[in-house]
Scaffold this motif. Sequence first.
Motif, PDB file in Angstrom:
ATOM      1  N   ALA A 124     -49.350 116.944 112.695  1.00 31.01           N
ATOM      2  CA  ALA A 124     -48.428 117.686 111.824  1.00 31.01           C
ATOM      3  C   ALA A 124     -48.337 117.059 110.442  1.00 31.01           C
ATOM      4  O   ALA A 124     -47.304 117.115 109.782  1.00 31.01           O
ATOM      5  CB  ALA A 124     -47.038 117.789 112.455  1.00 31.01           C
ATOM      6  N   GLN A 125     -49.430 116.445 109.984  1.00 32.89           N
ATOM      7  CA  GLN A 125     -49.501 115.861 108.646  1.00 32.89           C
ATOM      8  C   GLN A 125     -50.514 116.660 107.832  1.00 32.89           C
ATOM      9  O   GLN A 125     -51.725 116.545 108.050  1.00 32.89           O
ATOM     10  CB  GLN A 125     -49.898 114.382 108.718  1.00 32.89           C
ATOM     11  CG  GLN A 125     -48.861 113.510 109.396  1.00 32.89           C
ATOM     12  CD  GLN A 125     -49.181 112.025 109.272  1.00 32.89           C
ATOM     13  OE1 GLN A 125     -49.945 111.622 108.388  1.00 32.89           O
ATOM     14  NE2 GLN A 125     -48.610 111.213 110.140  1.00 32.89           N
ATOM     15  N   MET A 126     -50.006 117.476 106.927  1.00 31.14           N
ATOM     16  CA  MET A 126     -50.862 118.384 106.181  1.00 31.14           C
ATOM     17  C   MET A 126     -51.261 117.858 104.805  1.00 31.14           C
ATOM     18  O   MET A 126     -52.140 118.417 104.153  1.00 31.14           O
ATOM     19  CB  MET A 126     -50.156 119.738 106.003  1.00 31.14           C
ATOM     20  CG  MET A 126     -49.691 120.367 107.303  1.00 31.14           C
ATOM     21  SD  MET A 126     -51.048 120.616 108.461  1.00 31.14           S
ATOM     22  CE  MET A 126     -50.177 121.252 109.893  1.00 31.14           C
ATOM     23  N   THR A 127     -50.636 116.764 104.353  1.00 28.01           N
ATOM     24  CA  THR A 127     -50.914 116.265 103.008  1.00 28.01           C
ATOM     25  C   THR A 127     -52.368 115.834 102.809  1.00 28.01           C
ATOM     26  O   THR A 127     -52.978 116.188 101.791  1.00 28.01           O
ATOM     27  CB  THR A 127     -49.959 115.110 102.659  1.00 28.01           C
ATOM     28  OG1 THR A 127     -48.611 115.572 102.737  1.00 28.01           O
ATOM     29  CG2 THR A 127     -50.222 114.593 101.248  1.00 28.01           C
ATOM     30  N   PRO A 128     -52.979 115.058 103.732  1.00 29.42           N
ATOM     31  CA  PRO A 128     -54.389 114.698 103.516  1.00 29.42           C
ATOM     32  C   PRO A 128     -55.295 115.916 103.383  1.00 29.42           C
ATOM     33  O   PRO A 128     -56.195 115.938 102.522  1.00 29.42           O
ATOM     34  CB  PRO A 128     -54.724 113.875 104.773  1.00 29.42           C
ATOM     35  CG  PRO A 128     -53.421 113.303 105.205  1.00 29.42           C
ATOM     36  CD  PRO A 128     -52.417 114.383 104.919  1.00 29.42           C
ATOM     37  N   THR A 129     -55.075 116.925 104.223  1.00 28.38           N
ATOM     38  CA  THR A 129     -55.868 118.150 104.115  1.00 28.38           C
ATOM     39  C   THR A 129     -55.671 118.804 102.758  1.00 28.38           C
ATOM     40  O   THR A 129     -56.638 119.238 102.106  1.00 28.38           O
ATOM     41  CB  THR A 129     -55.483 119.133 105.231  1.00 28.38           C
ATOM     42  OG1 THR A 129     -55.810 118.566 106.496  1.00 28.38           O
ATOM     43  CG2 THR A 129     -56.209 120.455 105.078  1.00 28.38           C
TER      44      THR A 129
END
Length: 564
Positions: free
Chosen positions: A152-157
């Motif tokens: 649920a970590q969308m920042t790297p993408t």
Amino acid sequence: MSASTPKKNSFFGGAAILTLSVIVVKLIGALYKVPLGNILTDAAFADFNTAYDIYALLIIISTGGLPVALSKMVSEANAVGRGNQVHKVFNLALSAFCVLGTISFCIMAFLPQQLADLMQDSHAAYSILALAPAVFFICPMSAMRGYFQGHAQMTPTAVSQVIEALCKLGIGLALASAFKKTFEDEAMAAAGAILGVSVGCLLGAVYMYFCYRRHSRSQPLSNDEPEDSKTILATLAALAIPITLSSSVIALTNIFDNAILMWRLQDALELSLDEARALKGVYNKALTLYNLPASFMVPLTASVIPHVSAALKVKRRRQAAQISETALRTTALLAIPAGVGLCVLGEPIIQLLYSSTDVEQAGWMLSVLGIASISVCFMLVSNSILQAYRMVALPMATTVIGCAMKLLVGYVLIGNPDIGIRGGAISTVVCFWIIALLDLFIIRRTLPRSLSLARVFVKPVGAAAAMGLSAWAFHGLACRAILALGVKLKTSIFVLVDQLGEPVLDELGKASLSRTGVALSVLIPIGVAVIVYFALILVTRAISKEDLALLPKGDKIARILRVE
């Protein structure tokens, strides 16, 4: 606050991050595709898109289902605290990605001319070769994106997408201009433009690798016993293969569709290769704009699967259904007005962005494709919902039905001299509305009764219809007002220039005024339409207080908008 609230906020927080990144990426993409469409001739633009179609198919075969399967398995393992399982799933998936990426790279790098000939566009070989490295680098990058989405970590993408887009913009446009001046072959300019994509994928993969290293080192130790490799790979394959096949159907259909298009233009309509390439380039420019609304569904599709899957894993079926319905309603609120806007203002938008192309032809196709763009958005989100509920075979079946109709309708219509290239746009509408309606029918019949399609569609459709009418009316009024003002200003300019004795300045004044007038005739009705639509959404309460409560700071937003 309920125990489920953090999960809901996580879903919408992740979607918000990806939405922001998609907006940034699409703005960069517009800065790329619009000048690129004016740098390249229509024929070279067709070569560019032919290479992209082959690239898209190989990317889907290599990465189409695995990131989704990886995200789902990582999310489920995280939900029950199985850290070692997460680590092993990722490592096995990464290995599979690299193998598939290497195979795809070899196909594009060693068989560019054969692939171009297969697509009935022999001039696209340079672009296919320039894009070969991208298909390799995107494979490990997709694995790491699936890993982070499962957490649920969308920042790297999001950041990696921006890196890709910036490289495509800066390097791609620079190389396109340089190659156009250096080489006599216009196909080389298309290859230069597409080389920026390969560089962007390389830098995006490097960034994702460093993010993964930092994140994996920060994870706490776990004592769980992971499943054996054979079991994990079997689960990954069971989830990924149907999704890949379903996604590949559309990409493969695009390959056949474009080959049929080029073939029918040259065979049935007896056009030369260069004439067919130019017509396909006009069609591709309309397709570029038609694809914009669907790109904004990426955040929803990326967030729906892991969060619905996690809710189902811990037996929270009502929460899963609520997220599903909200995702569909969000899709309706975004996709329907976007599609209506493209339909109503198709020709003016083309005239503003691609004035050097066949505006009438491209504008007509964009108007038709605007209707298709709505169904594409619903298809993408519906497929994600069905996949999250482990109904992975059904989306593939509906996709096959729709794509078969697209090929049939396209073959018949494109070969008709009275329709020609426009048959491609019509077949696209037929294809995706069949898929979307079948998917929605399945969702309504199989998911919990709390899912209401009336709540999803009725109010957004009404608001979008009023918005479209206002956009059409204000475009007509703006054109008349600008034309009247232009005549008055041109007369004044002529008198002034005549007194100066330099008539050439009159032509410059006319050209500048014409360009400004076109921009105003598009931007004014768009601005009015946005205001009308937003006001109607609030008045009709298409967005409820309960919906906004699921968003970060949702209660505050509800108070500001006075949503009850």
